[in-house]
Design a protein around this motif. Structure first.
Motif, PDB file in Angstrom:
ATOM      1  N   ILE A  17       0.820  -1.212   0.000  1.00  0.00           N
ATOM      2  CA  ILE A  17       0.000   0.000   0.000  1.00  0.00           C
ATOM      3  C   ILE A  17       0.853   1.262   0.000  1.00  0.00           C
ATOM      4  O   ILE A  17       0.441   2.302  -0.506  1.00  0.00           O
ATOM      5  CB  ILE A  17      -0.973  -0.005   1.201  1.00  0.00           C
ATOM      6  N   GLU A  18       2.048   1.185   0.541  1.00  0.00           N
ATOM      7  CA  GLU A  18       2.921   2.351   0.700  1.00  0.00           C
ATOM      8  C   GLU A  18       3.061   3.203  -0.566  1.00  0.00           C
ATOM      9  O   GLU A  18       2.943   4.432  -0.493  1.00  0.00           O
ATOM     10  CB  GLU A  18       4.295   1.917   1.209  1.00  0.00           C
ATOM     11  N   PRO A  19       3.289   2.619  -1.759  1.00  0.00           N
ATOM     12  CA  PRO A  19       3.414   3.468  -2.959  1.00  0.00           C
ATOM     13  C   PRO A  19       2.158   4.278  -3.271  1.00  0.00           C
ATOM     14  O   PRO A  19       2.235   5.357  -3.852  1.00  0.00           O
ATOM     15  CB  PRO A  19       3.701   2.467  -4.085  1.00  0.00           C
ATOM     16  N   PHE A  20       0.996   3.773  -2.868  1.00  0.00           N
ATOM     17  CA  PHE A  20      -0.259   4.475  -3.147  1.00  0.00           C
ATOM     18  C   PHE A  20      -0.501   5.644  -2.194  1.00  0.00           C
ATOM     19  O   PHE A  20      -1.319   6.515  -2.459  1.00  0.00           O
ATOM     20  CB  PHE A  20      -1.439   3.504  -3.078  1.00  0.00           C
ATOM     21  N   MET A  21       0.207   5.661  -1.069  1.00  0.00           N
ATOM     22  CA  MET A  21      -0.004   6.711  -0.078  1.00  0.00           C
ATOM     23  C   MET A  21       0.448   8.090  -0.574  1.00  0.00           C
ATOM     24  O   MET A  21       0.091   9.100   0.012  1.00  0.00           O
ATOM     25  CB  MET A  21       0.692   6.358   1.238  1.00  0.00           C
ATOM     26  N   ASP A  22       1.226   8.135  -1.644  1.00  0.00           N
ATOM     27  CA  ASP A  22       1.601   9.420  -2.241  1.00  0.00           C
ATOM     28  C   ASP A  22       0.435  10.022  -3.020  1.00  0.00           C
ATOM     29  O   ASP A  22       0.337  11.234  -3.162  1.00  0.00           O
ATOM     30  CB  ASP A  22       2.797   9.252  -3.179  1.00  0.00           C
ATOM     31  N   GLN A  23      -0.435   9.173  -3.531  1.00  0.00           N
ATOM     32  CA  GLN A  23      -1.553   9.628  -4.363  1.00  0.00           C
ATOM     33  C   GLN A  23      -2.805   9.935  -3.548  1.00  0.00           C
ATOM     34  O   GLN A  23      -3.629  10.744  -3.974  1.00  0.00           O
ATOM     35  CB  GLN A  23      -1.895   8.571  -5.401  1.00  0.00           C
ATOM     36  N   TRP A  24      -2.988   9.269  -2.397  1.00  0.00           N
ATOM     37  CA  TRP A  24      -4.159   9.461  -1.564  1.00  0.00           C
ATOM     38  C   TRP A  24      -3.734   9.788  -0.140  1.00  0.00           C
ATOM     39  O   TRP A  24      -2.692   9.322   0.321  1.00  0.00           O
ATOM     40  CB  TRP A  24      -5.023   8.201  -1.569  1.00  0.00           C
ATOM     41  N   SER A  27      -5.676   5.417   3.920  1.00  0.00           N
ATOM     42  CA  SER A  27      -6.133   4.129   3.379  1.00  0.00           C
ATOM     43  C   SER A  27      -7.618   4.156   3.041  1.00  0.00           C
ATOM     44  O   SER A  27      -8.066   3.452   2.137  1.00  0.00           O
ATOM     45  CB  SER A  27      -5.817   2.998   4.355  1.00  0.00           C
ATOM     46  N   ILE A  30      -7.930   5.341  -0.462  1.00  0.00           N
ATOM     47  CA  ILE A  30      -7.491   4.305  -1.401  1.00  0.00           C
ATOM     48  C   ILE A  30      -8.607   3.295  -1.622  1.00  0.00           C
ATOM     49  O   ILE A  30      -8.957   2.976  -2.761  1.00  0.00           O
ATOM     50  CB  ILE A  30      -6.222   3.590  -0.889  1.00  0.00           C
ATOM     51  N   THR A  31      -9.193   2.785  -0.545  1.00  0.00           N
ATOM     52  CA  THR A  31     -10.249   1.778  -0.694  1.00  0.00           C
ATOM     53  C   THR A  31     -11.489   2.371  -1.347  1.00  0.00           C
ATOM     54  O   THR A  31     -12.196   1.686  -2.081  1.00  0.00           O
ATOM     55  CB  THR A  31     -10.609   1.142   0.662  1.00  0.00           C
ATOM     56  N   VAL A  34     -10.773   2.344  -5.025  1.00  0.00           N
ATOM     57  CA  VAL A  34     -10.900   0.978  -5.554  1.00  0.00           C
ATOM     58  C   VAL A  34     -12.373   0.622  -5.736  1.00  0.00           C
ATOM     59  O   VAL A  34     -12.772   0.064  -6.765  1.00  0.00           O
ATOM     60  CB  VAL A  34     -10.196  -0.039  -4.618  1.00  0.00           C
TER      61      VAL A  34
END
Length: 103
Positions: A17-24, A27, A30-31, A34
């Motif tokens: 999940i760590e790489p996605f934390m730059d975009q959102w 968590s 992120i969900t 999705v």
């Protein structure tokens, strides 16, 4: 994703999940993204509208009591915060819009 979450350890999931934390910002976002993508793909050809209402009030417990994301302080949370801090002393409201929220 549920099967993946059940079959992989917490450390591995955190690393994924760590790489996605730059975009959102968190968590939850992120969900939510999705889930919206799933609705978009699976509902192709259907008249679907995704509505993203602002967070209404501050956090009850997590990440801590009373927490409000700075990005959400411009909607209803901002009004509550402003009233609580005494910055907003009066509020002009439209009864028609309030009635729509209640019903």
């Amino acid at each position: 994703m549920i099967q993946l979450a059940k079959s992989v350890g917490d450390d591995k999931l955190d690393a994924m999940i760590e790489p996605f934390m730059d975009q959102w910002p968190n968590s939850y976002a992120i969900t939510k993204a999705v889930a919206e993508e799933l609705v978009r793909v699976m509902g192709e050809g259907l008249p679907i509208c995704i509505v993203r209402p602002a967070i209404v009030v501050s956090a009850y417990r997590e990440p801590k009591l009373g927490w409000v994301d700075v990005k959400n302080a411009y909607g209803p949370s901002g009004i509550i915060l402003g009233l609580g801090l005494g910055v907003i002393r009066t509020l002009l409201a439209d009864n028609i819009n309030i009635d729509l929220w209640i019903s």
